[in-house]
Design an enzyme around this catalytic site. Sequence first.
Site, mmCIF file in Angstrom:
data_model
loop_
_atom_site.group_PDB
_atom_site.id
_atom_site.type_symbol
_atom_site.label_atom_id
_atom_site.label_comp_id
_atom_site.label_asym_id
_atom_site.label_seq_id
_atom_site.Cartn_x
_atom_site.Cartn_y
_atom_site.Cartn_z
ATOM 1 N N ASN A 147 0.867 -1.176 0.000
ATOM 2 C CA ASN A 147 0.000 0.000 0.000
ATOM 3 C C ASN A 147 0.906 1.228 0.000
ATOM 4 O O ASN A 147 1.511 1.550 1.015
ATOM 5 C CB ASN A 147 -0.891 -0.020 1.256
ATOM 6 N N LYS A 207 0.053 4.243 -0.231
ATOM 7 C CA LYS A 207 -0.621 5.422 0.344
ATOM 8 C C LYS A 207 -0.441 6.628 -0.598
ATOM 9 O O LYS A 207 -0.395 6.443 -1.804
ATOM 10 C CB LYS A 207 -0.104 5.709 1.752
ATOM 11 N N HIS A 215 -9.430 0.466 4.916
ATOM 12 C CA HIS A 215 -8.138 0.717 5.566
ATOM 13 C C HIS A 215 -8.378 1.643 6.763
ATOM 14 O O HIS A 215 -9.203 2.555 6.685
ATOM 15 C CB HIS A 215 -7.162 1.349 4.576
ATOM 16 N N GLU A 260 -6.823 4.117 7.897
ATOM 17 C CA GLU A 260 -6.674 5.558 7.640
ATOM 18 C C GLU A 260 -7.958 6.113 7.018
ATOM 19 O O GLU A 260 -8.324 7.262 7.244
ATOM 20 C CB GLU A 260 -5.451 5.806 6.733
ATOM 21 N N GLU A 268 -5.385 -5.462 10.556
ATOM 22 C CA GLU A 268 -4.445 -4.348 10.666
ATOM 23 C C GLU A 268 -4.723 -3.559 11.946
ATOM 24 O O GLU A 268 -5.541 -2.631 11.929
ATOM 25 C CB GLU A 268 -4.591 -3.424 9.453
ATOM 26 N N GLY A 322 2.140 2.205 10.507
ATOM 27 C CA GLY A 322 2.999 3.372 10.319
ATOM 28 C C GLY A 322 3.711 3.820 11.579
ATOM 29 O O GLY A 322 4.269 4.914 11.624
ATOM 30 N N SER A 349 3.473 -2.235 10.327
ATOM 31 C CA SER A 349 4.927 -2.141 10.554
ATOM 32 C C SER A 349 5.692 -3.413 10.189
ATOM 33 O O SER A 349 6.613 -3.832 10.902
ATOM 34 C CB SER A 349 5.219 -1.712 12.001
HETATM 35 C C1 PEP Z 1 -0.770 -0.112 5.839
HETATM 36 O O1 PEP Z 1 -0.814 1.043 5.442
HETATM 37 O O2 PEP Z 1 -1.666 -0.925 5.528
HETATM 38 C C2 PEP Z 1 0.342 -0.515 6.686
HETATM 39 C C3 PEP Z 1 0.339 -1.721 7.189
HETATM 40 O O3 PEP Z 1 1.317 0.428 6.903
HETATM 41 P P1 PEP Z 1 2.757 0.184 7.595
HETATM 42 O O4 PEP Z 1 3.337 -1.073 7.007
HETATM 43 O O5 PEP Z 1 3.545 1.391 7.258
HETATM 44 O O6 PEP Z 1 2.511 0.009 9.063
#
Ligand code: PEP
Length: 252
Positions: free
Chosen positions: A9, A11, A97, A99, A167, A173, A212
């Site tokens: 992803n 973003k 997601h 976000e 998630e 992040g 992460s």
């Molecule tokens: C994501 O945006 O779905 C995600 C898992 O981000 P990150 O790997 O940066 O934590």
Amino acid sequence: MRKKVFAANWKMNMTASETKSYFRRFLNETEDIPASACDVIICPPAILIPQAITQADDSFVAIGAQNIHWEEEGAYTGEISARMVRDSGAEYCICGHSERRQIFEESSEMVTHKAIQALENKLTPILCVGETLFQRDNEETLEVISEQLLASLAGIDETEDIILAYEPVWAIGTGVSAEPRDAQEAIAYMRKIVREQWGDLADEIRILYGGSIKPSNVEAFMACPDIDGVLVGGASLDARDFAEIIQSGLKA
Ligand code: PEP
């Protein structure tokens, strides 16, 4: 055996020229991986989907969108429909997601309608669920997962092709991933919910962990029996790191 999934992803990152050099590097780094070994999905910003598709060419990489609108079409300035995404050649779409749920206040109902739109337009939804830090500290993780998942499954036909992703919001992040055993527990619980709704199809549905993930921790997650893949944000922006995540993840 469920085929492993490695999804990126991006973003709100990258430009057209950066996309071009990313793919050149990524395809070079992954040329030894047999196409049948796993599904690799890259989700760039919508405006870069055509460029990504051109760059992915006939490689093993499929392209997905990060978001779609829940209606087929209409007066929704600035929005992008599932039909447009499918027409551009993408095959997947991230739905729900965190976000989107948090910053853009998307409800589980909106997420369900997005997943339905995706399926009606032959896009495979990657449907995300996960608890906030507050909910985790209040020991509400399983309850939140259950609520979000049941809301979405209720609107989806069991024969449809979907991918689920756990998630935890606090791990996205932040550089702080979940413990693999906690992610395994949450994902096993998701599979149990799917089994209660859809019976043995629960054995086929692929459930990813996201939060992460980096080259150094992916193997531990991929070694868990219910974790079929990873959704990667930050670390997927570096072509070499994402390639390494796939290589390490496949060793598990
Ligand atoms: C994501 O945006 O779905 C995600 C898992 O981000 P990150 O790997 O940066 O934590």
